[in-house]
Design a protein around this motif. Sequence first.
Motif, mmCIF file in Angstrom:
data_model
loop_
_atom_site.group_PDB
_atom_site.id
_atom_site.type_symbol
_atom_site.label_atom_id
_atom_site.label_comp_id
_atom_site.label_asym_id
_atom_site.label_seq_id
_atom_site.Cartn_x
_atom_site.Cartn_y
_atom_site.Cartn_z
ATOM 1 N N GLU A 37 -7.014 5.631 6.282
ATOM 2 C CA GLU A 37 -6.705 6.693 7.219
ATOM 3 C C GLU A 37 -5.272 7.096 6.897
ATOM 4 O OE1 GLU A 37 -7.769 5.768 11.256
ATOM 5 O OE2 GLU A 37 -6.511 7.377 12.077
ATOM 6 N N ARG A 38 -4.968 8.393 6.946
ATOM 7 C CA ARG A 38 -3.639 8.863 6.544
ATOM 8 C C ARG A 38 -2.719 8.942 7.760
ATOM 9 N NH1 ARG A 38 -5.862 7.753 1.730
ATOM 10 N NH2 ARG A 38 -7.255 9.377 0.953
ATOM 11 N N GLU A 39 -1.442 8.766 7.506
ATOM 12 C CA GLU A 39 -0.445 8.913 8.586
ATOM 13 C C GLU A 39 -0.329 10.393 8.917
ATOM 14 O OE1 GLU A 39 1.222 8.386 11.437
ATOM 15 O OE2 GLU A 39 1.583 6.446 10.456
ATOM 16 N N LYS A 52 0.830 -1.202 0.000
ATOM 17 C CA LYS A 52 0.000 0.000 0.000
ATOM 18 C C LYS A 52 0.870 1.260 0.000
ATOM 19 C CE LYS A 52 -4.162 -1.689 -0.203
ATOM 20 N NZ LYS A 52 -5.021 -1.418 -1.360
ATOM 21 N N ALA A 53 0.238 2.405 -0.233
ATOM 22 C CA ALA A 53 0.981 3.651 -0.426
ATOM 23 C C ALA A 53 1.599 4.169 0.875
ATOM 24 C CB ALA A 53 0.051 4.709 -1.008
ATOM 25 N N PHE A 54 2.626 5.002 0.707
ATOM 26 C CA PHE A 54 3.431 5.468 1.841
ATOM 27 C C PHE A 54 2.662 6.310 2.850
ATOM 28 C CE2 PHE A 54 3.907 10.030 1.142
ATOM 29 C CZ PHE A 54 3.476 10.173 -0.171
ATOM 30 N N TYR A 55 1.574 6.942 2.419
ATOM 31 C CA TYR A 55 0.881 7.898 3.300
ATOM 32 C C TYR A 55 -0.166 7.237 4.198
ATOM 33 C CZ TYR A 55 -2.066 7.351 -0.794
ATOM 34 O OH TYR A 55 -2.778 6.806 -1.826
ATOM 35 N N MET A 56 -0.298 5.908 4.112
ATOM 36 C CA MET A 56 -1.331 5.257 4.916
ATOM 37 C C MET A 56 -0.847 5.063 6.347
ATOM 38 S SD MET A 56 -3.059 2.643 2.257
ATOM 39 C CE MET A 56 -3.722 3.263 0.700
ATOM 40 N N LYS A 57 -1.752 5.220 7.306
ATOM 41 C CA LYS A 57 -1.378 5.201 8.722
ATOM 42 C C LYS A 57 -0.968 3.795 9.160
ATOM 43 C CE LYS A 57 -3.234 6.410 13.286
ATOM 44 N NZ LYS A 57 -2.369 7.523 13.712
ATOM 45 N N LEU A 58 0.181 3.755 9.812
ATOM 46 C CA LEU A 58 0.726 2.479 10.269
ATOM 47 C C LEU A 58 -0.033 2.003 11.509
ATOM 48 C CD1 LEU A 58 3.097 0.604 9.457
ATOM 49 C CD2 LEU A 58 4.493 1.824 11.145
#
Length: 464
Positions: free
Chosen positions: A393-395, A362-368
């Motif tokens: 949800e975004r990081e 998944k993309a880098f901006y997704m919340k861990l």
Amino acid sequence: MQRTKIVDLLRRTDFGATVCVKGWVRTRRGSKSVNFIALNDGSTILNVQVVADVEKFDPEMLKLITTGACLAVEGTLVESQGAGQSVEVQATAIEVLGTCGSDYPMQKKGQTFEYMRQHAHMRLRTNTFGAVFRIRHNMAMAIHRYFHEHGFFYFNTPIITASDCEGAGQMFQVTTQNLYDLKHTEDGKIDYSNDFFGKTTSLTVSGQLEGELGATALGAIYTFGPTFRAENSNTPRHLAEFWMIEPEVAFYDINDNMDLAEDFIKYCVRWALDNCQDDLAFLNKMVDKTLLDRLHFVVEHDFVRLTYTEGIKILEEAIAGGRKFEFPVHWGIDLASEHERYLVEEHFKKPVILTDYPKEIKAFYMKLNEDGKTVRAMDVLFPQIGEIIGGSEREESYEKLMARIEELDIPMKDMWWYLDTRRFGTCPHSGFGLGFERLILFVTGMQNIRDVIPFPRTPKSADF
Ligand code: ATP
Ligand code: MN
């Protein structure tokens, strides 16, 4: 005389009135004494029947009334004797606005969809494509109304972009340079300093990053615009140019995001059921007999929500039980369409929202997530379609986001503005992208994404 649209004419009951209709001939049949002309003007899938007494008209003019010809008809509105129609027009004057020769490509009924694509400029005049594009319009209206009614602001993000962090490798470059005379820098790279924008630019693959700027200022926004992907995937579900709807909301977590996605899609489908009855009835009869059942089903049932990890377990159990798939299944894979459709169509028999995917796919901006392995992603999977929505949800933590960017070695030099959202008053926020054409596929029952956009762009194909 003022023209009446056929959609309005068919609702009238003031029999005896003089009316004027204009449109294209679908069929003409009749005897020596009377002709019946089915006229369609695109305002509805329904035709109006024009009745012409042969003796009242110039025989040379009547010969020009062939399939596809364009007519202006004046006459009397009369109650129809025929089954399946309420009114007809007893013609008093007919003008042939445009004749149509026998080489008209939509003349024969029952052509294949592939044939129709090769004549995409004329397929718009057929019943099927008329229905599809009236529904497409209605879906656009439903989308704007839904968000407007729910306090979202329509936010326009750029189509030309200098950021390539999301779409590396699948972006279309934008340049005004003379490709026969490219200037190079000393180290042999192409010198973009004299290009129009003074740097490499491309067509956007998503408005999300700018959408996040909008959401963290206006609270709730949505985009609705064209996006471009140079992915060489010749599938019935991918276009090189497609339209995407991307809501982005401050203070939403992934659960709020899922609630929004489900409510929003149901609203759109309900809108179609309420506002596109004639077109849906036609498609249900001619294209897909289970269409209406499927639309009602989606509106009436809750979507199933489960994690990616649970989804993988179900697929592995299916394989253990003898189910065959083309692609292997194990934790960590990017689900193929066949896997998504198994979960939706065979296992749950309901739309599914899969969450918490491995961060690697998944993309880098997704919340861990706290497990450090998965991210708060959510994909909405639909029968027949597979993925219709992708979101997360975004990081919101600057440190965690930067760590991820460094880990993935993402080129962020032109992305300082995006990172500023996390430096100045960062907040939890979420959003998703809905592929407009995938929604239209679902709502119309059409099988190929090339048939739900007027002029499709796909690898090696950009006609019309
Ligand atoms: P897929 O795995 O189907 O290629 P994706 O994961 O690349 O989709 P996203 O980047 O999440 O998709 O885009 C959001 C949504 O846009 C998707 O859920 C889908 O509805 C739509 N979409 C993505 N790529 C295309 C395409 N090439 N043509 C049409 N719609 C698309
Ligand atoms: Mn894709």
